[in-house]
Design an enzyme around this catalytic site. Structure first.
Site, PDB file in Angstrom:
ATOM      1  N   ARG A   1      65.011  -5.971  38.985  1.00 13.37           N
ATOM      2  CA  ARG A   1      64.073  -6.791  38.213  1.00 13.37           C
ATOM      3  C   ARG A   1      63.213  -5.860  37.357  1.00 13.37           C
ATOM      4  O   ARG A   1      63.002  -4.700  37.703  1.00 13.37           O
ATOM      5  CB  ARG A   1      63.181  -7.607  39.140  1.00 13.37           C
ATOM      6  CG  ARG A   1      63.947  -8.546  40.076  1.00 13.37           C
ATOM      7  CD  ARG A   1      62.990  -9.205  41.065  1.00 13.37           C
ATOM      8  NE  ARG A   1      63.698 -10.091  41.972  1.00 13.37           N
ATOM      9  CZ  ARG A   1      64.191  -9.738  43.157  1.00 13.37           C
ATOM     10  NH1 ARG A   1      64.056  -8.476  43.571  1.00 13.37           N
ATOM     11  NH2 ARG A   1      64.808 -10.606  43.931  1.00 13.37           N
TER      12      ARG A   1
ATOM     13  N   LYS B   1      60.900  -8.312  46.271  1.00 10.17           N
ATOM     14  CA  LYS B   1      59.950  -9.327  46.726  1.00 10.17           C
ATOM     15  C   LYS B   1      59.620  -9.100  48.193  1.00 10.17           C
ATOM     16  O   LYS B   1      60.488  -8.802  48.999  1.00 10.17           O
ATOM     17  CB  LYS B   1      60.544 -10.716  46.518  1.00 10.17           C
ATOM     18  CG  LYS B   1      60.725 -11.073  45.034  1.00 10.17           C
ATOM     19  CD  LYS B   1      61.262 -12.473  44.863  1.00 10.17           C
ATOM     20  CE  LYS B   1      61.376 -12.817  43.381  1.00 10.17           C
ATOM     21  NZ  LYS B   1      61.889 -14.188  43.159  1.00 10.17           N
TER      22      LYS B   1
ATOM     23  N   HIS C   1      65.317 -10.367  32.045  1.00 10.28           N
ATOM     24  CA  HIS C   1      66.184 -10.774  33.146  1.00 10.28           C
ATOM     25  C   HIS C   1      67.643 -10.892  32.709  1.00 10.28           C
ATOM     26  O   HIS C   1      68.532 -10.955  33.569  1.00 10.28           O
ATOM     27  CB  HIS C   1      65.704 -12.113  33.706  1.00 10.28           C
ATOM     28  CG  HIS C   1      65.485 -12.095  35.196  1.00 10.28           C
ATOM     29  ND1 HIS C   1      64.701 -11.148  35.840  1.00 10.28           N
ATOM     30  CD2 HIS C   1      65.961 -12.898  36.179  1.00 10.28           C
ATOM     31  CE1 HIS C   1      64.701 -11.392  37.136  1.00 10.28           C
ATOM     32  NE2 HIS C   1      65.461 -12.437  37.376  1.00 10.28           N
TER      33      HIS C   1
ATOM     34  N   ARG D   1      69.859  -8.231  34.058  1.00 11.70           N
ATOM     35  CA  ARG D   1      70.083  -8.445  35.505  1.00 11.70           C
ATOM     36  C   ARG D   1      71.198  -9.478  35.698  1.00 11.70           C
ATOM     37  O   ARG D   1      72.105  -9.286  36.509  1.00 11.70           O
ATOM     38  CB  ARG D   1      68.787  -8.909  36.158  1.00 11.70           C
ATOM     39  CG  ARG D   1      68.899  -9.232  37.657  1.00 11.70           C
ATOM     40  CD  ARG D   1      67.489  -9.488  38.194  1.00 11.70           C
ATOM     41  NE  ARG D   1      67.459 -10.123  39.508  1.00 11.70           N
ATOM     42  CZ  ARG D   1      67.507  -9.477  40.666  1.00 11.70           C
ATOM     43  NH1 ARG D   1      67.638  -8.166  40.673  1.00 11.70           N
ATOM     44  NH2 ARG D   1      67.446 -10.120  41.812  1.00 11.70           N
TER      45      ARG D   1
ATOM     46  N   HIS E   1      68.651 -10.360  46.925  1.00 10.75           N
ATOM     47  CA  HIS E   1      68.488 -11.773  47.226  1.00 10.75           C
ATOM     48  C   HIS E   1      68.442 -11.979  48.732  1.00 10.75           C
ATOM     49  O   HIS E   1      69.320 -11.504  49.457  1.00 10.75           O
ATOM     50  CB  HIS E   1      69.648 -12.593  46.648  1.00 10.75           C
ATOM     51  CG  HIS E   1      69.592 -12.741  45.167  1.00 10.75           C
ATOM     52  ND1 HIS E   1      70.697 -13.077  44.410  1.00 10.75           N
ATOM     53  CD2 HIS E   1      68.568 -12.610  44.288  1.00 10.75           C
ATOM     54  CE1 HIS E   1      70.356 -13.144  43.132  1.00 10.75           C
ATOM     55  NE2 HIS E   1      69.075 -12.856  43.038  1.00 10.75           N
TER      56      HIS E   1
ATOM     57  N   TYR F   1      75.957 -16.991  40.088  1.00 14.78           N
ATOM     58  CA  TYR F   1      76.751 -16.147  39.196  1.00 14.78           C
ATOM     59  C   TYR F   1      78.245 -16.436  39.307  1.00 14.78           C
ATOM     60  O   TYR F   1      78.988 -16.164  38.374  1.00 14.78           O
ATOM     61  CB  TYR F   1      76.460 -14.671  39.472  1.00 14.78           C
ATOM     62  CG  TYR F   1      75.029 -14.310  39.187  1.00 14.78           C
ATOM     63  CD1 TYR F   1      74.543 -14.309  37.876  1.00 14.78           C
ATOM     64  CD2 TYR F   1      74.143 -14.010  40.212  1.00 14.78           C
ATOM     65  CE1 TYR F   1      73.219 -14.008  37.603  1.00 14.78           C
ATOM     66  CE2 TYR F   1      72.817 -13.702  39.951  1.00 14.78           C
ATOM     67  CZ  TYR F   1      72.364 -13.709  38.652  1.00 14.78           C
ATOM     68  OH  TYR F   1      71.058 -13.416  38.380  1.00 14.78           O
TER      69      TYR F   1
END
Length: 295
Positions: free
Chosen positions: A146, A170, A241, A244, A267, A276
């Site tokens: 990110r 995150k 993004h 990415r 993730h 994706y």
């Protein structure tokens, strides 16, 4: 009201380890809801019930907010009221029986390989700025990190000998992502011939710095990306993004394992990565319809 919100934000920061940008989103959502309650005379937090929350979500929809935005507000309220319930500040959680609004599942916009090649070739020359910009673009496409992770990198997070970068996603979760040869070469060139010319008396730890030697910001990178997208003649509306998304899509198109892509992207849930696979299926269908004689 502000005191309760800040108490909740501190809880998210300390107990959940959420990133500052995520904490800012929670604070903004809750302050917006607080303003709505005040304007409509709904009362204080303890007096709010299911009907007030439903009215607020309807208010957001009337303002033309996207389904994904309304869903995010609902998620913020659900977390907040769960916190109030656990702390004994309310007796009944009004979000308990509420379903989250269905958000549209939009396929992410990606660049094809030729467009990526043009974008990565756009920073020309050997000036410190050009070397930095080339290294950032190469690293973003090579790792799929990110943008917030990219600009947060320190020099010590990159291991050129082993060919990997360590980043924090995150919830401050650490992950190791491999660097390809092109990205390694670009980062090495920046570190040996470019960074010192920008650093001056700035941040000695930051990997990517601006012309003042300070750590580059997300907004600063966004401006850089837009400039090179224009230089490369890319007509698509792209965001930081986009690289990415392109990273993940191109890996899967070339046979990468979904679990490996999930791990590299950071993730928590593989269902997030599965979007994706829909992108690659859609692109294959487009290719088939354009090229098969009887499509």
């Amino acid at each position: 009201m502000k005191t309760i919100i800040e108490r909740f934000i501190r809880y998210l920061a300390i107990e959940k380890g959420l990133a500052p940008s995520t904490l800012g989103s929670y604070r903004s959502d809750l302050e917006d809801f607080s303003d709505f309650l005040r304007r409509t005379g709904c009362g204080d937090w303890p007096e709010t019930g299911r009907r007030h929350i439903v009215a607020y979500l309807a208010h957001l929809q009337k303002l033309g907010r996207a389904p994904a935005t309304v869903s995010r507000h609902m998620a913020s309220l659900r977390s907040f009221y769960q916190f109030l319930s656990r702390e004994g500040l309310i007796e009944v959680d009004p979000t308990g029986q509420l379903d989250s609004p269905k958000a549209d599942k939009r396929l992410p916009r990606v660049l094809n390989v030729e467009e990526v090649e043009r974008l990565l070739a756009a920073p020309e020359g050997l000036t410190p700025m050009a070397l930095r910009d080339r290294a950032m673009l190469e690293m973003l496409y090579a790792t799929g990190v990110r943008v917030s992770e990219l600009v947060s990198l320190n020099v010590t997070d990159v291991n050129l000998n082993m060919g990997y970068v360590k980043c924090y996603g995150k919830g401050s979760k650490e992950r190791i992502v491999p660097l390809g040869s092109a990205a390694l070469e670009a980062v090495h060139a920046y570190l040996t011939r470019g960074r010192a010319g920008l650093l001056k008396n700035g941040d000695p730890g930051a990997l990517f710095v601006n012309h003042q030697g300070k750590r580059l910001t997300r907004q600063g990178f966004w401006k850089i990306l837009k400039k090179y997208a224009r230089t490369a003649g890319i007509q698509k509306a792209i965001t930081p993004h986009t690289l990415r998304h392109s990273f993940a899509t191109h890996l899967l198109e070339n046979g990468a394992d979904l679990r490996a892509v999930q791990e590299m992207l950071g993730h928590a849930d593989i269902s997030t990565t599965q979007i994706y696979t829909h992108v690659t299926q859609t692109r294959l269908k487009d290719v088939y319809e354009r090229t098969h004689p009887r499509a």
